[in-house]
Design an enzyme around this catalytic site. Sequence first.
Site, PDB file in Angstrom:
ATOM      1  NE  ARG A  70      -3.642   0.508   2.199  1.00  0.00           N
ATOM      2  CZ  ARG A  70      -4.274   1.044   3.246  1.00  0.00           C
ATOM      3  NH1 ARG A  70      -4.392   0.377   4.360  1.00  0.00           N
ATOM      4  NH2 ARG A  70      -4.792   2.245   3.161  1.00  0.00           N
ATOM      5  CD  GLN A 101     -12.981   9.679   7.775  1.00  0.00           C
ATOM      6  OE1 GLN A 101     -13.517   8.667   8.205  1.00  0.00           O
ATOM      7  NE2 GLN A 101     -13.572  10.455   6.894  1.00  0.00           N
ATOM      8  CB  VAL A 103      -3.043   6.604   6.218  1.00  0.00           C
ATOM      9  CG1 VAL A 103      -4.012   6.415   7.388  1.00  0.00           C
ATOM     10  CG2 VAL A 103      -3.281   5.528   5.152  1.00  0.00           C
ATOM     11  CG  ASP A 104      -3.579   9.822   0.918  1.00  0.00           C
ATOM     12  OD1 ASP A 104      -3.436  10.939   1.456  1.00  0.00           O
ATOM     13  OD2 ASP A 104      -4.603   9.503   0.276  1.00  0.00           O
ATOM     14  CG  HIS A 119      -8.363   7.010  10.491  1.00  0.00           C
ATOM     15  ND1 HIS A 119      -9.353   6.791   9.555  1.00  0.00           N
ATOM     16  CD2 HIS A 119      -9.018   7.194  11.673  1.00  0.00           C
ATOM     17  CE1 HIS A 119     -10.544   6.860  10.143  1.00  0.00           C
ATOM     18  NE2 HIS A 119     -10.368   7.103  11.416  1.00  0.00           N
ATOM     19  CB  CYS A 152      14.333  -3.085  21.484  1.00  0.00           C
ATOM     20  SG  CYS A 152      12.742  -2.918  20.681  1.00  0.00           S
ATOM     21  N   GLY A 189     -15.639  13.323   0.160  1.00  0.00           N
ATOM     22  CA  GLY A 189     -15.203  11.965  -0.176  1.00  0.00           C
ATOM     23  C   GLY A 189     -15.169  11.003   0.986  1.00  0.00           C
ATOM     24  CB  THR A 190     -15.802  10.766   4.324  1.00  0.00           C
ATOM     25  OG1 THR A 190     -15.950   9.748   5.338  1.00  0.00           O
ATOM     26  CG2 THR A 190     -16.596  12.000   4.716  1.00  0.00           C
ATOM     27  CB  ALA A 233     -13.138  15.747  -4.291  1.00  0.00           C
TER      28      ALA A 233
HETATM   29  P1  OAD Z   1     -15.101   5.002   2.146  1.00  0.00           P
HETATM   30  O1  OAD Z   1     -14.486   4.081   1.139  1.00  0.00           O
HETATM   31  O2  OAD Z   1     -16.000   4.427   3.187  1.00  0.00           O
HETATM   32  O3  OAD Z   1     -15.949   6.101   1.384  1.00  0.00           O
HETATM   33  C1  OAD Z   1     -15.422   6.771   0.259  1.00  0.00           C
HETATM   34  C2  OAD Z   1     -16.452   7.790  -0.177  1.00  0.00           C
HETATM   35  O4  OAD Z   1     -15.867   8.557  -1.240  1.00  0.00           O
HETATM   36  C3  OAD Z   1     -17.756   7.201  -0.742  1.00  0.00           C
HETATM   37  O5  OAD Z   1     -18.852   7.859  -0.121  1.00  0.00           O
HETATM   38  C4  OAD Z   1     -17.698   7.526  -2.241  1.00  0.00           C
HETATM   39  O6  OAD Z   1     -18.991   7.830  -2.777  1.00  0.00           O
HETATM   40  C5  OAD Z   1     -16.849   8.780  -2.226  1.00  0.00           C
HETATM   41  N1  OAD Z   1     -16.108   9.051  -3.475  1.00  0.00           N
HETATM   42  C6  OAD Z   1     -15.639   8.184  -4.403  1.00  0.00           C
HETATM   43  N2  OAD Z   1     -14.984   8.836  -5.367  1.00  0.00           N
HETATM   44  C7  OAD Z   1     -15.031  10.162  -5.047  1.00  0.00           C
HETATM   45  C8  OAD Z   1     -14.535  11.362  -5.649  1.00  0.00           C
HETATM   46  N3  OAD Z   1     -13.830  11.322  -6.782  1.00  0.00           N
HETATM   47  N4  OAD Z   1     -14.757  12.544  -5.025  1.00  0.00           N
HETATM   48  C9  OAD Z   1     -15.465  12.587  -3.862  1.00  0.00           C
HETATM   49  N5  OAD Z   1     -15.961  11.502  -3.259  1.00  0.00           N
HETATM   50  C10 OAD Z   1     -15.748  10.303  -3.834  1.00  0.00           C
HETATM   51  O7  OAD Z   1     -13.904   5.834   2.797  1.00  0.00           O
HETATM   52  P2  OAD Z   1     -13.849   6.663   4.160  1.00  0.00           P
HETATM   53  O8  OAD Z   1     -15.137   7.366   4.417  1.00  0.00           O
HETATM   54  O9  OAD Z   1     -12.609   7.454   4.111  1.00  0.00           O
HETATM   55  O10 OAD Z   1     -10.338   3.718   8.557  1.00  0.00           O
HETATM   56  O11 OAD Z   1     -13.678   5.507   5.213  1.00  0.00           O
HETATM   57  C11 OAD Z   1     -13.428   5.857   6.540  1.00  0.00           C
HETATM   58  C12 OAD Z   1     -12.491   4.893   7.194  1.00  0.00           C
HETATM   59  O12 OAD Z   1     -12.927   3.561   6.978  1.00  0.00           O
HETATM   60  C13 OAD Z   1     -11.096   4.887   6.646  1.00  0.00           C
HETATM   61  O13 OAD Z   1     -10.288   5.943   7.114  1.00  0.00           O
HETATM   62  C14 OAD Z   1     -10.581   3.573   7.154  1.00  0.00           C
HETATM   63  C15 OAD Z   1     -11.759   2.675   6.904  1.00  0.00           C
HETATM   64  O14 OAD Z   1     -11.991   1.698   7.864  1.00  0.00           O
HETATM   65  C16 OAD Z   1      -9.255   3.145   9.112  1.00  0.00           C
HETATM   66  O15 OAD Z   1      -8.461   2.513   8.422  1.00  0.00           O
HETATM   67  C17 OAD Z   1      -9.106   3.373  10.573  1.00  0.00           C
END
Ligand code: OAD
Length: 254
Positions: A70, A101, A103-104, A119, A152, A189-190, A233
């Site tokens: 990754r 959220q 990590v990139d 995260h 260690c 994008g969440t 986005a």
């Molecule tokens: P998700 O994969 O759950 O959601 C991604 C969101 O981005 C979705 O709602 C898509 O519709 C949207 N999306 C896709 N392409 C897009 C674009 N070009 N522009 C805008 N939006 C777009 O990802 P997160 O919400 O980040 O946690 O997930 C949250 C957490 O779940 C992550 O940080 C990770 C995972 O478990 C840990 O690893 C602790």
Amino acid sequence: MSLFSDALVDALAQASTVAVLTGAGASAESGIATFRDPDGLWEQFSPQELANVEAFLDNPTLVQGWYRYRQEAIEEAEPNAGHRALARLEALVPEFACITQNVDNLHQDAGTERVIELHGNIIRSYCIECGASHQLDAEVADADEPVRCDECGGLIRPDVVWFGERLPRDAIEAAQDWARAADVFLAVGTSAVVFPAADLPVIALDHGAYVADVNPDTSAVSGKAHEHVQAPAGEALPRLVEAVAERMQARSAS
Ligand code: OAD
């Protein structure tokens, strides 16, 4: 028809404090797979197998190898137009925080200065015994033995939050403060289903912020927000930030 309302442009142009919460969708246009979309990472690998501390202790070589894989994908990725637009927005408004959220490291690469990492960051790794910083190097992917600390002998893990782990306390507290203080709060994008990050837009709403969800699909925030900017986005944010800059310029000229 415009992707976003005049009210959103106005709110941003007049805001003292803007907070943004980003998720994997913010990096999708940089070629990094999201988590919950059909071709997301979690569809290809089981999170139970890879992203928790028990799995790591059971099979550290596998987990280190997956994280190195990754990391490599992320090292090749470049910030996209959405990341760059957020960096521009930071420069335009008085107070700004990008709560992520992801990590990139792509917000930092795009030039955003105040990034709150909820995260962790996959670029960093550390020893689980002594806490020393380490790198997971390229050989990890093929190794039979796990990478251990030179000091260690402890196992090296990525500096990311795994399932069942708490978020770094400073980061979540700072994020909640920004959500309470924000005049405008953007969710970008969440899917907004993973807590406590998913509470942040709700905290912002409860404290009077204008909340917009930037997402081509419907997320858990879309229905609660004042506005759903239904576009990727990388398309929506440059246009939105350009409109804000123009509005600010028009205001200062009048
Ligand atoms: P998700 O994969 O759950 O959601 C991604 C969101 O981005 C979705 O709602 C898509 O519709 C949207 N999306 C896709 N392409 C897009 C674009 N070009 N522009 C805008 N939006 C777009 O990802 P997160 O919400 O980040 O946690 O997930 C949250 C957490 O779940 C992550 O940080 C990770 C995972 O478990 C840990 O690893 C602790």
